[in-house]
Each structure stands twice: as C-alpha cells, then as structure tokens.
Design an enzyme around this catalytic site. Structure first.
Site, short mmCIF file in Angstrom:
data_model
loop_
_atom_site.label_atom_id
_atom_site.label_comp_id
_atom_site.label_asym_id
_atom_site.label_seq_id
_atom_site.Cartn_x
_atom_site.Cartn_y
_atom_site.Cartn_z
N GLY A 1 34.97 40.24 50.68
CA GLY A 1 34.70 41.20 48.98
C GLY A 1 35.42 40.52 48.24
O GLY A 1 35.99 40.04 48.36
N MET B 1 37.72 40.35 44.93
CA MET B 1 39.27 40.68 44.45
C MET B 1 39.57 42.21 44.23
O MET B 1 38.81 42.42 43.35
CB MET B 1 39.60 39.77 43.33
CG MET B 1 40.53 38.23 43.68
SD MET B 1 40.98 37.42 42.65
CE MET B 1 42.42 37.99 42.06
N PHE B 2 40.92 42.76 44.91
CA PHE B 2 40.82 43.87 44.40
C PHE B 2 40.56 44.74 45.70
O PHE B 2 40.70 45.85 44.98
CB PHE B 2 40.82 44.18 42.95
CG PHE B 2 41.66 43.02 42.20
CD1 PHE B 2 42.64 43.30 41.86
CD2 PHE B 2 40.73 42.58 41.25
CE1 PHE B 2 43.20 42.20 40.93
CE2 PHE B 2 40.93 41.38 40.03
CZ PHE B 2 42.11 41.60 40.20
N SER B 3 39.48 44.54 46.04
CA SER B 3 38.84 45.51 46.95
C SER B 3 39.76 45.81 48.25
O SER B 3 38.49 46.83 48.86
CB SER B 3 37.09 44.49 47.62
OG SER B 3 37.56 43.31 48.22
N ASP C 1 44.88 35.68 56.18
CA ASP C 1 44.45 36.28 55.01
C ASP C 1 44.09 34.76 54.07
O ASP C 1 44.34 33.50 54.04
CB ASP C 1 45.04 36.89 54.19
CG ASP C 1 44.81 37.91 52.91
OD1 ASP C 1 44.01 37.90 53.33
OD2 ASP C 1 45.52 37.82 52.55
N GLU C 2 42.87 35.20 52.63
CA GLU C 2 43.08 34.33 51.73
C GLU C 2 42.01 32.78 52.09
O GLU C 2 42.67 31.43 52.27
CB GLU C 2 44.06 33.69 51.00
CG GLU C 2 44.42 34.59 49.84
CD GLU C 2 44.45 35.05 49.05
OE1 GLU C 2 42.73 35.04 48.82
OE2 GLU C 2 44.35 36.08 48.49
N GLN D 1 39.11 31.35 52.68
CA GLN D 1 38.05 30.81 51.31
C GLN D 1 38.97 29.21 51.11
O GLN D 1 38.42 29.08 50.03
CB GLN D 1 37.88 31.17 50.22
CG GLN D 1 39.04 32.08 49.02
CD GLN D 1 39.46 33.10 49.59
OE1 GLN D 1 39.70 34.17 50.23
NE2 GLN D 1 40.63 33.28 48.46
N CYS E 1 31.11 45.64 39.08
CA CYS E 1 29.70 45.78 39.57
C CYS E 1 28.41 44.93 39.09
O CYS E 1 28.63 43.92 38.21
CB CYS E 1 29.16 47.14 39.01
SG CYS E 1 28.72 47.37 37.54
N CYS F 1 27.38 44.72 35.38
CA CYS F 1 29.02 44.52 34.25
C CYS F 1 28.88 42.98 34.65
O CYS F 1 30.38 42.00 33.87
CB CYS F 1 29.77 45.28 34.04
SG CYS F 1 29.91 47.35 34.21
P1 ADP Z 1 42.28 42.46 47.68
O1 ADP Z 1 43.26 41.68 48.43
O2 ADP Z 1 40.85 42.28 48.71
O3 ADP Z 1 42.51 41.23 47.04
P2 ADP Z 1 43.98 43.78 47.61
O4 ADP Z 1 44.09 44.65 49.43
O5 ADP Z 1 44.95 43.22 47.50
O6 ADP Z 1 43.57 43.79 47.73
O7 ADP Z 1 44.58 45.56 47.15
C1 ADP Z 1 43.48 46.32 46.76
C2 ADP Z 1 44.27 47.19 46.07
O8 ADP Z 1 44.09 46.81 45.12
C3 ADP Z 1 43.85 48.37 45.40
O9 ADP Z 1 44.32 49.73 46.60
C4 ADP Z 1 43.90 49.60 44.27
O10 ADP Z 1 45.46 49.88 44.62
C5 ADP Z 1 44.12 48.06 43.91
N1 ADP Z 1 43.88 48.02 42.29
C6 ADP Z 1 43.72 46.87 41.80
N2 ADP Z 1 42.57 46.65 40.97
C7 ADP Z 1 41.64 47.49 41.27
C8 ADP Z 1 39.83 47.76 41.28
N3 ADP Z 1 39.64 46.65 39.65
N4 ADP Z 1 39.49 48.33 42.17
C9 ADP Z 1 39.61 48.88 42.97
N5 ADP Z 1 41.23 48.60 43.61
C10 ADP Z 1 41.89 48.20 43.08
MG MG Z 2 43.85 39.54 49.12
ZN ZN Z 3 29.80 48.37 36.30
#
Ligand code: ADP
Ligand code: MG
Ligand code: ZN
Length: 193
Positions: A15, A17-19, A88-89, A91, A177, A180
């Site tokens: 997914g 970033m931030f997912s 993790d990471e 990619q 999304c 956007c």
């Molecule tokens: P990833 O590893 O996919 O980058 P993380 O597990 O580090 O994601 O972080 C997920 C957390 O980031 C969520 O639980 C939330 O607290 C925070 N967060 C910050 N911005 C967003 C966003 N735009 N959508 C969802 N979560 C977000």
């Molecule tokens: Mg991460």
């Molecule tokens: Zn959007």
C-alpha cells in the site's frame, strides 16, 4: 503421500505511505513474539529515518529490527531456529529478495514482507509486485487521502525531486486517492523559451 513440514509461506503487506503497513507488520510479529516463537525482523540499512535498530510506525509503535545491506546479507543473517522472518520497507531491497524470500518459505519459514507497491509516479515498485505474485497472502492497505478523506491508494510527493528514493515522511509525502493524486503536482514549471 509423503508428509513433511509444510509450514512455510509468504505474506505481503503493501500500500502507499501512511497506510499502516509497518503497524500491521509490527502487530503480526509481536503476536509471534508473545507466543515465544523465534522471529527475526529486518529492514534496509538505508532507511535510518527514525531508528537504526527498530521498525517504527508513523503511530509510534516499534519493534526491534536488524538493519541489513541487501538480500544476500539478509539470507546470511537468518538463523536456523527462526520460524518467522519479517521484512519492512522491502521496496528498498534489490530484486534478489524475491529468490531469498522463496528460499526461506521453501525451508519452512513464514515470511512477512511489508513495502510500497507503487513508487511516487504510480509505477510498480519492485520487488514488491513480484513478491505479491509469489505470496500465499496479500494485504493491500489504504491510507486516508490527505486532501478529501477518500481511499488513499497513492503516495504523493509534495516536494520537487525526480529521484526515485527520497527518504522522508509528512514533510515530503502525502497519501492521496485516485481523484486527488497528481504525480506531477510538485514539479516546477519549465521555462518556455
Ligand atoms: P506505513 O508503514 O504504511 O507508512 P505506518 O504503519 O507507519 O504506515 O503508519 C500508519 C499510521 O499513520 C496510522 O495509524 C495513523 O496513525 C498515521 N497516519 C498519518 N497520516 C495518515 C493518513 N493520511 N492515513 C492514514 N493514517 C495516517
Ligand atoms: Mg512503514
Ligand atoms: Zn482525495
């Protein structure tokens, strides 16, 4: 039929970033640790954003991790007794990770790999897409679109750079999304001479 240990498999968490990919990896690995199942968690040495010997999520969860320089170093570092290998990471690893993950799963280990499935231009970010093809389980996580609150599937770079790898977080990237997301948004307009 010959019965052997068929315990090995591959899980991919992908997914933008931030997912919540790291959060989900930390959750799955922590469950095994609580059950006293031997685990090892790896991250690319390149990603030193928060801590060198930990996987840290944007929500500040963390778990101990070993930094490795590449897929070969990862394979060498896996111990015989380890039953679950987390990455993790992913990619940021070389494509040799595909073969390494398959070898570990073939040897009876559960391998859980988290990483970006698309780069900032929406292109496949190897080796994640190839790992998805080889995985028994794939979880595609969504973030919340930073603009509209919709289904954030893309990583929008909000600074002007055409490097594939720009390490950063909220200052450099947003989840967006499909409506956007604009991969060229941050590019400076070219002078029309
Ligand atoms: P990833 O590893 O996919 O980058 P993380 O597990 O580090 O994601 O972080 C997920 C957390 O980031 C969520 O639980 C939330 O607290 C925070 N967060 C910050 N911005 C967003 C966003 N735009 N959508 C969802 N979560 C977000
Ligand atoms: Mg991460
Ligand atoms: Zn959007």
């Amino acid at each position: 039929m010959e019965r052997r240990d068929h315990g090995g498999w591959v899980e991919v968490i992908c997914g933008p970033m931030f997912s919540g990919k790291s959060e989900e990896l930390i959750r799955r690995m922590t469950r095994y640790k609580i059950a006293r199942i031997p685990v090892q968690i790896f991250k690319p040495a390149l990603d030193d954003r928060y801590a060198t010997h930990e996987v840290v999520s944007h929500s500040a969860l963390s778990v101990a991790a070993e930094p490795v320089g590449g897929s070969e170093a990862l394979l060498q570092a896996v111990q015989e007794r380890t039953e679950v290998v987390g990455v993790d990471e992913a990619q940021f690893f070389d494509d040799g990770l595909i073969e390494v993950v398959e070898r570990l799963a073939g040897a009876g280990k559960r391998v859980i790999v988290a990483g970006l499935d698309q780069d900032y231009l929406g292109r496949p970010f190897e080796p994640i897409p190839s790992l998805m093809l080889r995985a028994e389980y794939v979880t595609k996580a969504l973030a919340v679109c930073h603009r509209c609150g919709g289904a954030g599937m893309f990583t929008q770079r909000v600074i002007d750079s055409d490097e594939l790898v720009v390490l950063g977080s909220e200052d450099s990237y947003e989840a967006r999304c499909r409506r956007c997301y604009d991969p060229h948004e941050a590019e400076q307009p070219h002078l029309d001479l």
